[in-house]
Write an enzyme that holds these catalytic residues in place. Structure first.
Site, PDB file in Angstrom:
ATOM      1  CB  CYS A  39      -1.662 -54.832 -21.211  1.00 24.32           C
ATOM      2  SG  CYS A  39      -0.001 -55.109 -21.829  1.00 24.32           S
TER       3      CYS A  39
ATOM      4  CB  CYS B  34      -2.562 -46.149 -18.631  1.00 23.84           C
ATOM      5  SG  CYS B  34      -2.137 -46.731 -20.279  1.00 23.84           S
TER       6      CYS B  34
ATOM      7  CB  CYS C  44      -4.853 -49.202 -15.395  1.00 25.11           C
ATOM      8  SG  CYS C  44      -6.207 -48.848 -16.502  1.00 25.11           S
TER       9      CYS C  44
ATOM     10  CB  CYS D 287      -9.241 -50.195 -21.964  1.00 20.50           C
ATOM     11  SG  CYS D 287      -8.412 -48.661 -22.336  1.00 20.50           S
ATOM     12  CB  CYS D 288      -5.072 -53.530 -22.600  1.00 20.37           C
ATOM     13  SG  CYS D 288      -4.516 -52.805 -21.073  1.00 20.37           S
TER      14      CYS D 288
HETATM   15  S1  SF4 Z   1      -3.471 -49.772 -19.063  1.00 16.63           S
HETATM   16 FE1  SF4 Z   1      -5.562 -49.017 -18.658  1.00 16.63          FE
HETATM   17  S2  SF4 Z   1      -5.823 -47.072 -19.797  1.00 16.63           S
HETATM   18 FE2  SF4 Z   1      -3.977 -48.140 -20.567  1.00 16.63          FE
HETATM   19  S3  SF4 Z   1      -4.684 -49.232 -22.379  1.00 16.63           S
HETATM   20 FE3  SF4 Z   1      -4.784 -50.679 -20.622  1.00 16.63          FE
HETATM   21  S4  SF4 Z   1      -6.844 -50.515 -19.694  1.00 16.63           S
HETATM   22 FE4  SF4 Z   1      -6.506 -48.737 -21.129  1.00 16.63          FE
END
Ligand code: SF4
Length: 237
Positions: A227, A201, A204, A119-120
């Protein structure tokens, strides 16, 4: 072509060899953060930006004293805590920021639900690539004491794109940060006093117990610790 597709030996910053970067790190290790920022501003501004997570505004306070018009980048993933967005507005008004907000387009199904480990990269890092287009260098408030994974962070380095990355607070301790916040009345994210010493976020980020690694609440229960925003350039062997 993205920055990552560009050849690492682009003419930009070519005079900053690894030897020169080594010497700069020696020189800056005991230097005030304001001097490090002043060097970066003199050398790179306006092709320089500062990425901010809105955990606190220490680096913004230091940097805007050196250059009030420095570009501050905030990546809005769509998953920030309300307190983080509130801090963003407080800091924006306090410093009259030259603020650039990069917003991740909303998706029908969030990537953090379907593929949390990517996701990051899909969201945050892609927006960072946009932010760094046309830049020669960038700064962040990353510190060695924040986490084991950051213990070797250098003050000046070359990132994986070939851009110069400056971490003016790399050698600061938690006490240094707390002292600066108190001395300069620096805005902080209210979550810091509610058990969140490291704020990302909301899907997470978990609160941590006193004495635990500050970043242990980030991606808790997974192998992930970073990340991917702060990866350095690794020379091919
Ligand atoms: S911290 Fe979590 S929600 Fe935010 S971009 Fe990274 S994986 Fe995605």
């Amino acid at each position: 072509m993205t920055l990552l597709d560009a050849p690492i030996n682009d003419p930009i910053n070519q005079d900053l060899s690894e030897e020169v970067i080594f010497d700069l790190n020696e020189k800056f290790e005991k230097a005030p953060a304001g001097d490090i920022v002043a060097w970066a501003v003199e050398r790179f501004h306006p092709q320089l930006c500062l990425t901010a997570s809105m955990q606190d505004a220490v680096l913004i306070d230091v940097a805007t004293k050196a250059e009030p018009a420095i570009e501050v980048v905030f990546i809005d993933t769509g998953y920030h805590f309300p307190e983080t967005l509130q801090t963003l507005e407080t800091v924006r008004h306090r410093y009259g920021l030259n603020l650039r907000i990069l917003t991740v387009p909303p998706r029908d199904v969030p990537v953090w639900q379907t593929a949390p480990l990517t996701c990051c990269a899909a969201d945050k890092v892609e927006q960072l690539e946009r932010a760094l287009m046309g830049k020669l260098a960038w700064m962040s408030g990353l510190r060695r004491q924040e986490a084991f994974s950051r213990r070797s962070a250098r003050i000046v380095s070359r990132d994986k794109r070939g851009l110069i990355k400056v971490n003016p607070l790399a050698s600061w301790t938690d006490l240094d940060v707390q002292g600066y916040i108190a001395d300069h009345d620096v805005p902080v994210n209210p979550l810091l006093t509610r058990g969140y010493p490291s704020i990302g976020c909301w899907p997470c980020t978990r609160p941590v117990e006193p004495g635990q690694d500050a970043r242990s609440g980030r991606w808790a229960g997974t192998e992930k610790t970073e990340c991917g925003l702060h990866e350095e350039y690794q020379a091919k062997k």
